[in-house]
Design a protein around this motif. Structure first.
Motif, PDB file in Angstrom:
ATOM      1  N   ALA A  60       0.863  -1.291   0.018  1.00 34.52           N
ATOM      2  CA  ALA A  60      -0.026  -0.064   0.079  1.00 34.52           C
ATOM      3  C   ALA A  60       1.015   1.112   0.043  1.00 34.52           C
ATOM      4  CB  ALA A  60      -0.852  -0.010   0.978  1.00 34.52           C
ATOM      5  N   VAL A  61       1.967   1.235   0.874  1.00 33.40           N
ATOM      6  CA  VAL A  61       2.827   2.392   1.008  1.00 33.40           C
ATOM      7  C   VAL A  61       4.155   1.669   0.751  1.00 33.40           C
ATOM      8  CG1 VAL A  61       3.901   3.914   2.435  1.00 33.40           C
ATOM      9  CG2 VAL A  61       1.419   3.660   2.466  1.00 33.40           C
TER      10      VAL A  61
ATOM     11  N   GLN B 231      -0.338   8.847   5.032  1.00 28.51           N
ATOM     12  CA  GLN B 231      -0.094   8.786   3.671  1.00 28.51           C
ATOM     13  C   GLN B 231      -1.340   9.035   2.865  1.00 28.51           C
ATOM     14  OE1 GLN B 231       3.508   9.172   2.214  1.00 28.51           O
ATOM     15  NE2 GLN B 231       3.556   9.630   4.389  1.00 28.51           N
ATOM     16  N   ARG B 232      -1.213   9.738   1.712  1.00 30.83           N
ATOM     17  CA  ARG B 232      -2.234   9.645   0.986  1.00 30.83           C
ATOM     18  C   ARG B 232      -1.934   8.554  -0.229  1.00 30.83           C
ATOM     19  NH1 ARG B 232      -3.888  10.606  -4.237  1.00 30.83           N
ATOM     20  NH2 ARG B 232      -6.192  11.646  -4.432  1.00 30.83           N
ATOM     21  N   LEU B 233      -2.854   7.447  -0.285  1.00 31.51           N
ATOM     22  CA  LEU B 233      -2.697   6.396  -1.253  1.00 31.51           C
ATOM     23  C   LEU B 233      -3.202   6.878  -2.592  1.00 31.51           C
ATOM     24  CD1 LEU B 233      -4.091   3.307   0.734  1.00 31.51           C
ATOM     25  CD2 LEU B 233      -1.788   4.312   0.880  1.00 31.51           C
ATOM     26  N   ARG B 234      -2.396   6.135  -3.611  1.00 30.99           N
ATOM     27  CA  ARG B 234      -2.705   6.526  -4.959  1.00 30.99           C
ATOM     28  C   ARG B 234      -4.310   5.906  -5.230  1.00 30.99           C
ATOM     29  NH1 ARG B 234      -2.952   2.198  -7.777  1.00 30.99           N
ATOM     30  NH2 ARG B 234      -1.562   0.212  -6.798  1.00 30.99           N
ATOM     31  N   ASP B 235      -4.678   6.538  -6.170  1.00 31.29           N
ATOM     32  CA  ASP B 235      -6.214   6.060  -6.632  1.00 31.29           C
ATOM     33  C   ASP B 235      -5.979   4.690  -7.335  1.00 31.29           C
ATOM     34  OD1 ASP B 235      -6.936   8.533  -5.996  1.00 31.29           O
ATOM     35  OD2 ASP B 235      -7.067   9.452  -7.997  1.00 31.29           O
TER      36      ASP B 235
ATOM     37  N   PRO C  72      -3.146  -4.295  -2.708  1.00 27.46           N
ATOM     38  CA  PRO C  72      -3.041  -3.566  -1.039  1.00 27.46           C
ATOM     39  C   PRO C  72      -3.682  -2.213  -1.097  1.00 27.46           C
ATOM     40  CG  PRO C  72      -0.887  -4.567  -1.528  1.00 27.46           C
ATOM     41  CD  PRO C  72      -1.692  -4.676  -2.843  1.00 27.46           C
ATOM     42  N   VAL C  73      -3.416  -1.618  -2.128  1.00 29.81           N
ATOM     43  CA  VAL C  73      -3.953  -0.236  -2.140  1.00 29.81           C
ATOM     44  C   VAL C  73      -5.579  -0.249  -2.368  1.00 29.81           C
ATOM     45  CG1 VAL C  73      -4.094   1.853  -3.676  1.00 29.81           C
ATOM     46  CG2 VAL C  73      -1.994   0.879  -3.159  1.00 29.81           C
ATOM     47  N   GLU C  74      -6.081  -1.036  -3.070  1.00 28.90           N
ATOM     48  CA  GLU C  74      -7.602  -1.420  -3.352  1.00 28.90           C
ATOM     49  C   GLU C  74      -8.006  -1.618  -1.855  1.00 28.90           C
ATOM     50  OE1 GLU C  74     -10.989  -3.723  -5.732  1.00 28.90           O
ATOM     51  OE2 GLU C  74      -8.828  -4.103  -6.106  1.00 28.90           O
TER      52      GLU C  74
ATOM     53  N   ARG D 144     -11.363   1.056   4.394  1.00 25.41           N
ATOM     54  CA  ARG D 144     -11.663   2.544   4.784  1.00 25.41           C
ATOM     55  C   ARG D 144     -12.714   3.028   4.458  1.00 25.41           C
ATOM     56  NH1 ARG D 144      -5.403   5.244   3.971  1.00 25.41           N
ATOM     57  NH2 ARG D 144      -4.565   4.548   6.092  1.00 25.41           N
ATOM     58  N   GLY D 145     -13.454   2.833   3.387  1.00 27.17           N
ATOM     59  CA  GLY D 145     -14.646   3.124   2.980  1.00 27.17           C
ATOM     60  C   GLY D 145     -15.578   2.363   3.811  1.00 27.17           C
TER      61      GLY D 145
END
Length: 458
Positions: A132-133, A159-163, A244-246, A252-253
């Motif tokens: 994710a990071v 951290q702001r995760l990428r889209d 992991p980003v998704e 979080r959503g």
């Protein structure tokens, strides 16, 4: 039309795949390539459970590409040589791949970059594909990595995760690039009978089902051995059939304590990668040595074999080890329990246990496996390196009525309730009914005393 090569490694998916999206920019043709790396086999990492799961993943990836007009190209051999050959055959001017954390991955990337540049081609390496990071994205002021999880997690969380990227609708593959036959699970001998199905379709189905029915209760139930209330997504994160980003975005959503606890586990995965990226030797050497004089394979042979086979006489330990043999997977709480029993109660070198896990775990991930073993052994990042998990106490707490034990240790299925955790205390006819189950191989008090003496804490 210009051509790119996408080298798939631990990112065997089409959804949220930055290297693939970058390679397709400008309506390029793309060669989706996977190389069965001979160095992985030579190092002993090509074990049956992961080979079988990998075969599922590759077939599913190929199927997804064919739905979009393309197909997967599979080669075997040295990764650098095969990528260069493929790029030459396709007349590709660039190669895209995901970043990884291990020393081997870094060396492979350097070799590949040099070889491609010598041929006038460019290599693009993309971060935050298998994590994710990315390792090195967050660092403390005084070091190149975080050695303690809590401060790392605070910065990681900020951290702001990428889209998240959608899957491509069309993948055009140039003609004339040859491929080997796809591997199949059926051709792999020695696979655990209960091994889960691999592939992106299976991953996304599991993710959706678990978010619908398991995520909300995760905070309260993730240590419930019998409840099997963890996500079981670790194999899919290991092979990259999920992003992991998704996963973090979706958790979080959803929100709530369960989602927060789950995201924390994803952060632990990233934490171990940034430790390994900064300290590659931690894959085989103590991160923080305690100068242990561990019992070796030779001096503790019988105890080690009893542990491997699930015949230690401690039912929760044995249930977990038998689950590992049958499924190629083990509940996270059980991993901690069995590792503590080997490294601290039996005082056996953590590397022996880590190697056994890597031989069987379908999610056998070098960073997570080695550094979790070191955490438990007290040679890693644990701020309480001398803690010992008592297998009976842990069993009573996390399997209070013994359902997990009875599921995996058939010799004890007739023992009711919590008594199943201490069968050596049964008397008379009750003890005779479980005579096929072994007595404990070590007294817990003796094991604890030995460990304290070894750490000079007696």
């Amino acid at each position: 039309m210009s051509v790119s090569v996408v080298l798939f490694t631990a990112d065997l998916r089409l959804y949220d795949h930055p290297p693939l999206r970058a390679a397709l920019e400008g309506r390029r043709q793309v060669v989706p390539l996977f190389v069965r790396d001979q160095a992985v086999a030579a190092a002993g990492f090509a074990v049956p459970n992961r080979l079988a799961f990998l075969a599922d993943c590759l077939r599913d990836l190929d199927s997804g590409l064919r739905e979009r007009g393309g197909h997967l190209v599979v080669r075997s051999g040295d990764v650098v040589e095969e990528v260069c050959k493929t790029a030459a055959e396709a007349d590709a001017d660039e190669v895209h791949m995901s970043a990884d954390a291990s020393a081997y991955a870094h060396a492979r990337e350097r070799r590949l970059r040099r070889a491609l540049e010598a041929e006038g081609r460019r290599l693009y390496v993309h971060d935050a594909v298998t994590t994710a990071v990315g390792p090195g994205t967050v660092t403390p002021a005084s070091s190149d990595h975080f050695a303690v999880f809590t401060p790392y997690f605070r910065q990681w969380s900020g951290q702001r995760l990428r889209d998240v990227l959608t899957a491509p609708r069309v993948v055009r593959v140039p003609s004339g690039v040859g491929s080997e036959e796809l591997p199949s699970r059926a051709s792999v001998p020695g696979v655990s009978p209960g091994l889960a199905e691999g592939g992106e379709r299976a991953a996304r189905e599991r993710l959706t089902a678990w978010f619908r029915s398991g995520l909300a209760a995760y905070q309260d139930r993730h240590d419930d051995l019998a409840g099997d209330a963890t996500s079981r997504l670790s194999p899919h994160l290991h092979f990259g059939t999920l992003s992991p980003v998704e996963v973090v975005h979706r958790a979080r959503g959803a929100g709530g304590p369960g989602a927060e606890a789950f995201v924390r586990q994803v952060a632990w995965r990233d934490f171990h990668r940034q430790v390994l990226a900064a300290r590659p030797a931690a894959a085989h050497a103590d991160y923080r040595t305690k100068h242990d004089r561990w019992r070796s394979e030779r001096t503790a042979r019988d105890d080690i074999e009893a542990w491997r086979q699930g015949r230690t006489g401690y039912p929760a330990v044995d249930a977990a080890m038998r689950q590992l043999l049958h499924e190629g997977w083990m509940h996270n709480r059980a991993r901690l329990l069995t590792a503590s029993f080997l490294a601290k109660t039996l005082y056996v070198d953590w590397r022996i246990g880590a190697r056994h896990f890597l031989e069987l775990l379908v999610d056998g991930d070098l960073a997570n496996n080695q550094l979790n073993w070191q955490w438990v052994a007290g040679t890693g990042t644990d701020t309480r390196p001398n803690r010992v998990l008592n297998p009976v106490t842990q069993a009573r707490r996390h399997d209070p009525d013994g359902a997990y034990v009875r599921r995996w240790v058939p010799e004890l299925r007739e023992v009711a309730g919590a008594a199943v955790h201490e069968p050596w205390k049964l008397r008379g006819a009750d003890r005779e009914r479980v005579e096929a189950y072994p007595d404990p191989i070590v007294d817990l008090a003796d094991g604890l005393a030995r460990f304290k003496r070894a750490r000079n804490r007696a």
